[in-house]
Design an enzyme around this catalytic site. Structure first.
Site, short mmCIF file in Angstrom:
data_model
loop_
_atom_site.label_atom_id
_atom_site.label_comp_id
_atom_site.label_asym_id
_atom_site.label_seq_id
_atom_site.Cartn_x
_atom_site.Cartn_y
_atom_site.Cartn_z
N GLY A 1 -8.82 3.92 -7.83
CA GLY A 1 -8.01 5.09 -8.17
C GLY A 1 -8.13 5.44 -9.65
O GLY A 1 -8.20 4.54 -10.50
N GLN A 2 -8.10 6.73 -9.93
CA GLN A 2 -8.15 7.19 -11.32
C GLN A 2 -6.90 6.80 -12.10
O GLN A 2 -6.88 6.81 -13.32
CB GLN A 2 -8.33 8.71 -11.35
CG GLN A 2 -8.54 9.28 -12.75
CD GLN A 2 -8.17 10.73 -12.84
OE1 GLN A 2 -8.73 11.54 -12.10
NE2 GLN A 2 -7.24 11.07 -13.72
N HIS B 1 -3.47 4.29 -2.26
CA HIS B 1 -4.45 3.39 -1.63
C HIS B 1 -5.04 4.02 -0.37
O HIS B 1 -6.23 3.93 -0.11
CB HIS B 1 -3.78 2.08 -1.19
CG HIS B 1 -3.17 1.28 -2.29
ND1 HIS B 1 -1.80 1.12 -2.43
CD2 HIS B 1 -3.72 0.58 -3.30
CE1 HIS B 1 -1.55 0.36 -3.47
NE2 HIS B 1 -2.68 0.01 -4.03
N LEU C 1 0.81 -1.22 0.00
CA LEU C 1 0.00 0.00 0.00
C LEU C 1 0.85 1.27 0.00
O LEU C 1 1.89 1.33 0.65
CB LEU C 1 -0.91 -0.01 1.23
CG LEU C 1 -1.81 -1.25 1.36
CD1 LEU C 1 -2.63 -1.16 2.65
CD2 LEU C 1 -2.72 -1.41 0.16
N HIS C 2 0.37 2.24 -0.74
CA HIS C 2 1.01 3.56 -0.75
C HIS C 2 -0.07 4.61 -0.54
O HIS C 2 -1.26 4.28 -0.38
CB HIS C 2 1.79 3.79 -2.05
CG HIS C 2 0.98 3.53 -3.29
ND1 HIS C 2 -0.08 4.32 -3.67
CD2 HIS C 2 1.06 2.55 -4.22
CE1 HIS C 2 -0.60 3.86 -4.78
NE2 HIS C 2 0.06 2.77 -5.14
#
Ligand code: PAF
Length: 287
Positions: A151-152, A41, A37-38
């Site tokens: 996420g886009q 996220h 995860l970053h």
């Protein structure tokens, strides 16, 4: 005080839990991930927490969305760090299914979307979206969320997921959240960890080329070929780059366009290898 993050792996257990939570009238927000995860996220988790009683995050590195020559075996993983980050955000549940339970030996049902999966990512990764739509349908059936967050950065994936939700009548609202970038413009991605120092700098050409395209459009250029040619020139000037595609699609229908029209929204999209690492990025422009 917030209770500790609870991890669930069993499919029977998550089905029973969801029945209880629904009976209690709880709204559920869901963030499906492949882990490592970053901040991208985490921004989805924050958005879910704002708008739902409970937030579920799944971590499942889905083998079915990787082609044999792709990076499944080296895909970055760090479950302990992910759990720490999710706990810090006071996430309620981590769904961490086992590959053997998700794909038993007699698994034979797939969800596939016919048209928007053929272009761009679908052209370069022909089996990818079938893996994504199948696992997302399975995850939706396990978690039964009211809201799901994507996420886009994976704009085509988001369009494909919206399509399965419409076509298969899932009662789930799909929320697309903005791209989170590093200070210098690089879109956050689990795969950025593979870039060495020089490649990390070279990778800035993705966001720079999108900015260039936006500038050219703002100056009044309407023909996408001219815009894309300027992007290609910039990208090809970086030695470590190997371009898969640049394209402009109508945001609404995710259809490739050769002319920009007023009153519409578009995605400018790019997929490019920097060294051995394949990166994607995009920009949404609206008039
Ligand atoms: O975007 C991802 O991380 C994955 O494609 C998803 C949606 C979790 C499905 O495996």
């Amino acid at each position: 005080m917030h209770e500790k993050l609870k991890t669930i792996s069993s499919i029977d257990e998550i089905h029973s839990l969801i029945k209880v939570l629904k009976k209690e009238g709880k709204t559920i927000g869901f963030v499906p991930t492949m882990g490592y995860l970053h901040e991208g996220h985490l921004s989805l988790v924050r958005e879910s927490k704002k708008n739902n009683d409970l937030t579920f995050v799944s971590i499942f590195v889905n083998p079915k969305q990787f082609a044999p020559a792709e990076d499944l075996s080296t895909y970055p993983r760090d479950l302990d760090k992910d759990i720490k980050l999710l706990s810090e955000l006071e996430t309620d549940y981590l769904f961490y299914p086992d590959t053997k339970d998700f794909y038993p030996n007699d698994f034979q049902t797939y969800v596939s979307v016919n048209e928007i999966t053929k272009i761009l990512e679908g052209e370069f990764r022909p089996t990818h979206f079938r893996g994504v739509t199948t696992v997302v349908a399975m995850l939706f059936n396990c978690v039964s969320p009211n809201n799901a967050y994507f996420g886009q950065k994976d704009a085509q994936q988001a369009a494909v997921i919206k399509q399965i939700v419409r076509d298969l009548k899932f009662d789930i609202k799909i929320n697309i959240c903005p791209i989170v970038r590093e200070n210098d413009g690089l879109a956050m991605s689990s795969r950025n960890v593979f870039l060495n120092d020089k490649e990390r700098l070279d990778a800035l050409v993705l966001s720079r080329s999108l900015k260039l395209a936006e500038e050219i459009i703002n100056e009044g250029e309407k023909e996408t070929e001219k815009i894309l040619n300027e992007m290609k020139k910039l990208i090809n000037s970086v030695e470590s780059s190997q371009l898969d595609y640049v394209s402009i699609v109508e945001a609404e229908r995710f259809k490739i366009t050769d002319k920009i029209e007023n009153d519409k929204s578009y995605y400018i999209l790019i997929a490019c290898k920097i060294g051995k690492t394949r990166l994607i990025d995009n920009k949404l422009i609206s008039f």
